[in-house]
Design a protein around this motif. Structure first.
Motif, PDB file in Angstrom:
ATOM      1  N   LEU A  26       0.810  -1.212   0.000  1.00  0.00           N
ATOM      2  CA  LEU A  26       0.000   0.000   0.000  1.00  0.00           C
ATOM      3  C   LEU A  26       0.848   1.269   0.000  1.00  0.00           C
ATOM      4  O   LEU A  26       0.342   2.351  -0.310  1.00  0.00           O
ATOM      5  CB  LEU A  26      -0.955  -0.007   1.191  1.00  0.00           C
ATOM      6  CG  LEU A  26      -1.945  -1.173   1.208  1.00  0.00           C
ATOM      7  CD1 LEU A  26      -2.814  -1.110   2.454  1.00  0.00           C
ATOM      8  CD2 LEU A  26      -2.787  -1.201  -0.056  1.00  0.00           C
ATOM      9  N   LEU A  34      -5.296   3.831  -2.893  1.00  0.00           N
ATOM     10  CA  LEU A  34      -5.767   3.053  -1.754  1.00  0.00           C
ATOM     11  C   LEU A  34      -5.415   3.705  -0.411  1.00  0.00           C
ATOM     12  O   LEU A  34      -5.626   3.116   0.646  1.00  0.00           O
ATOM     13  CB  LEU A  34      -5.216   1.626  -1.821  1.00  0.00           C
ATOM     14  CG  LEU A  34      -5.687   0.822  -3.024  1.00  0.00           C
ATOM     15  CD1 LEU A  34      -5.029  -0.554  -3.046  1.00  0.00           C
ATOM     16  CD2 LEU A  34      -7.207   0.699  -3.043  1.00  0.00           C
ATOM     17  N   ARG A  35      -4.926   4.924  -0.452  1.00  0.00           N
ATOM     18  CA  ARG A  35      -4.645   5.655   0.774  1.00  0.00           C
ATOM     19  C   ARG A  35      -5.859   6.462   1.236  1.00  0.00           C
ATOM     20  O   ARG A  35      -5.824   7.104   2.285  1.00  0.00           O
ATOM     21  CB  ARG A  35      -3.450   6.582   0.570  1.00  0.00           C
ATOM     22  CG  ARG A  35      -2.184   5.814   0.274  1.00  0.00           C
ATOM     23  CD  ARG A  35      -1.003   6.706   0.034  1.00  0.00           C
ATOM     24  NE  ARG A  35       0.107   5.913  -0.470  1.00  0.00           N
ATOM     25  CZ  ARG A  35       1.093   6.401  -1.181  1.00  0.00           C
ATOM     26  NH1 ARG A  35       1.145   7.689  -1.460  1.00  0.00           N
ATOM     27  NH2 ARG A  35       2.064   5.606  -1.609  1.00  0.00           N
ATOM     28  N   ASP A  37     -10.371   6.571   1.460  1.00  0.00           N
ATOM     29  CA  ASP A  37     -11.619   5.815   1.402  1.00  0.00           C
ATOM     30  C   ASP A  37     -12.232   5.922   0.005  1.00  0.00           C
ATOM     31  O   ASP A  37     -12.202   6.996  -0.613  1.00  0.00           O
ATOM     32  CB  ASP A  37     -12.618   6.323   2.441  1.00  0.00           C
ATOM     33  CG  ASP A  37     -12.176   6.010   3.867  1.00  0.00           C
ATOM     34  OD1 ASP A  37     -11.139   5.342   4.047  1.00  0.00           O
ATOM     35  OD2 ASP A  37     -12.868   6.452   4.802  1.00  0.00           O
ATOM     36  N   ARG A  61     -10.604   0.560  -1.226  1.00  0.00           N
ATOM     37  CA  ARG A  61     -10.426   0.862   0.202  1.00  0.00           C
ATOM     38  C   ARG A  61     -11.773   1.315   0.748  1.00  0.00           C
ATOM     39  O   ARG A  61     -12.317   2.336   0.322  1.00  0.00           O
ATOM     40  CB  ARG A  61      -9.389   1.963   0.404  1.00  0.00           C
ATOM     41  CG  ARG A  61      -9.280   2.367   1.880  1.00  0.00           C
ATOM     42  CD  ARG A  61      -8.261   3.435   2.080  1.00  0.00           C
ATOM     43  NE  ARG A  61      -8.554   4.213   3.276  1.00  0.00           N
ATOM     44  CZ  ARG A  61      -7.635   4.771   4.024  1.00  0.00           C
ATOM     45  NH1 ARG A  61      -6.362   4.648   3.690  1.00  0.00           N
ATOM     46  NH2 ARG A  61      -7.964   5.467   5.072  1.00  0.00           N
ATOM     47  N   GLN A  62     -12.328   0.541   1.659  1.00  0.00           N
ATOM     48  CA  GLN A  62     -13.589   0.914   2.298  1.00  0.00           C
ATOM     49  C   GLN A  62     -13.322   1.894   3.447  1.00  0.00           C
ATOM     50  O   GLN A  62     -14.041   2.870   3.622  1.00  0.00           O
ATOM     51  CB  GLN A  62     -14.324  -0.326   2.805  1.00  0.00           C
ATOM     52  CG  GLN A  62     -14.609  -1.359   1.730  1.00  0.00           C
ATOM     53  CD  GLN A  62     -15.554  -0.866   0.644  1.00  0.00           C
ATOM     54  OE1 GLN A  62     -16.396  -0.007   0.863  1.00  0.00           O
ATOM     55  NE2 GLN A  62     -15.415  -1.417  -0.547  1.00  0.00           N
ATOM     56  N   ASN A  63     -12.260   1.619   4.220  1.00  0.00           N
ATOM     57  CA  ASN A  63     -11.791   2.520   5.280  1.00  0.00           C
ATOM     58  C   ASN A  63     -10.343   2.142   5.585  1.00  0.00           C
ATOM     59  O   ASN A  63      -9.778   1.294   4.900  1.00  0.00           O
ATOM     60  CB  ASN A  63     -12.698   2.464   6.531  1.00  0.00           C
ATOM     61  CG  ASN A  63     -12.773   1.080   7.132  1.00  0.00           C
ATOM     62  OD1 ASN A  63     -11.757   0.437   7.393  1.00  0.00           O
ATOM     63  ND2 ASN A  63     -14.001   0.604   7.353  1.00  0.00           N
ATOM     64  N   THR A  66     -10.115  -1.690   6.180  1.00  0.00           N
ATOM     65  CA  THR A  66     -10.929  -2.621   5.401  1.00  0.00           C
ATOM     66  C   THR A  66     -10.763  -2.369   3.906  1.00  0.00           C
ATOM     67  O   THR A  66     -11.035  -1.271   3.414  1.00  0.00           O
ATOM     68  CB  THR A  66     -12.418  -2.492   5.774  1.00  0.00           C
ATOM     69  OG1 THR A  66     -12.558  -2.656   7.182  1.00  0.00           O
ATOM     70  CG2 THR A  66     -13.253  -3.541   5.050  1.00  0.00           C
ATOM     71  N   TYR A  67     -10.307  -3.414   3.222  1.00  0.00           N
ATOM     72  CA  TYR A  67     -10.144  -3.370   1.767  1.00  0.00           C
ATOM     73  C   TYR A  67     -10.946  -4.532   1.183  1.00  0.00           C
ATOM     74  O   TYR A  67     -10.986  -5.611   1.754  1.00  0.00           O
ATOM     75  CB  TYR A  67      -8.669  -3.526   1.378  1.00  0.00           C
ATOM     76  CG  TYR A  67      -7.828  -2.374   1.864  1.00  0.00           C
ATOM     77  CD1 TYR A  67      -7.524  -1.320   1.018  1.00  0.00           C
ATOM     78  CD2 TYR A  67      -7.351  -2.340   3.166  1.00  0.00           C
ATOM     79  CE1 TYR A  67      -6.756  -0.253   1.464  1.00  0.00           C
ATOM     80  CE2 TYR A  67      -6.594  -1.273   3.624  1.00  0.00           C
ATOM     81  CZ  TYR A  67      -6.300  -0.239   2.768  1.00  0.00           C
ATOM     82  OH  TYR A  67      -5.551   0.818   3.214  1.00  0.00           O
ATOM     83  N   LEU A 126      -4.776  -7.741   5.610  1.00  0.00           N
ATOM     84  CA  LEU A 126      -3.842  -6.638   5.742  1.00  0.00           C
ATOM     85  C   LEU A 126      -2.861  -6.918   6.865  1.00  0.00           C
ATOM     86  O   LEU A 126      -3.250  -7.230   7.990  1.00  0.00           O
ATOM     87  CB  LEU A 126      -4.608  -5.341   6.029  1.00  0.00           C
ATOM     88  CG  LEU A 126      -3.797  -4.062   6.120  1.00  0.00           C
ATOM     89  CD1 LEU A 126      -3.084  -3.766   4.796  1.00  0.00           C
ATOM     90  CD2 LEU A 126      -4.701  -2.899   6.497  1.00  0.00           C
ATOM     91  N   LEU A 131      -1.089  -5.839   1.575  1.00  0.00           N
ATOM     92  CA  LEU A 131      -2.443  -6.356   1.384  1.00  0.00           C
ATOM     93  C   LEU A 131      -2.352  -7.606   0.528  1.00  0.00           C
ATOM     94  O   LEU A 131      -1.823  -7.577  -0.573  1.00  0.00           O
ATOM     95  CB  LEU A 131      -3.339  -5.314   0.705  1.00  0.00           C
ATOM     96  CG  LEU A 131      -4.786  -5.714   0.487  1.00  0.00           C
ATOM     97  CD1 LEU A 131      -5.534  -5.808   1.831  1.00  0.00           C
ATOM     98  CD2 LEU A 131      -5.489  -4.732  -0.436  1.00  0.00           C
TER      99      LEU A 131
END
Length: 135
Positions: A26, A34-35, A37, A61-63, A66-67, A126, A131
């Protein structure tokens, strides 16, 4: 009434299964989306990072912790050559298949079009900045 169940419409074929084992750093500049949301990175199939699905993988990237990772092969008529989802270029808030017009949100769920199935999701893990995506 039973005859109606055998109307000959058949069921949609499933996406073929292939081994998936991809690792992304990442901190690598090519993964900078992906850094944030809702940031999305595309991994091509058979990329240098590992085995990237049938038609490639999208990582979202959800948060911060969480990916999610999704197969780019559209689940509606997945054996068609054009059954590939792409990130909407203008909004970057959903995926679409220009072949069948199905649309999917960044969580892989169907939001429009003929697809009855969500995008195929792969497992993510992660560890530090690494990841791992597998099936």
């Amino acid at each position: 009434m039973l005859a109606a169940c055998n109307s000959g419409t058949g069921t949609q074929p499933l996406i073929p299964t292939v081994p998936v084992n991809v690792q992304l750093d990442l901190l690598d500049q090519q993964n900078k989306a992906l850094r944030f949301d809702n940031g999305v990175v595309a991994i091509p199939p058979g990329s240098a990072n590992g085995h990237g699905g049938i038609k490639g993988i999208y990582v979202v990237r959800q948060n911060a912790t969480t990916y999610t990772a999704f197969e780019r092969n559209c689940p509606y008529q997945p054996l068609d050559a054009c059954a590939t989802v792409t990130l909407d270029r203008s909004s970057r808030l959903f995926f679409r298949d220009s072949c069948c017009t199905s649309q999917f949100n960044l969580q892989g769920q169907v939001t429009g079009g003929p697809s009855a199935r969500p995008l195929r999701q792969y497992a993510t893990s992660l560890s530090g900045s690494l990841l791992t995506i597998t099936n």
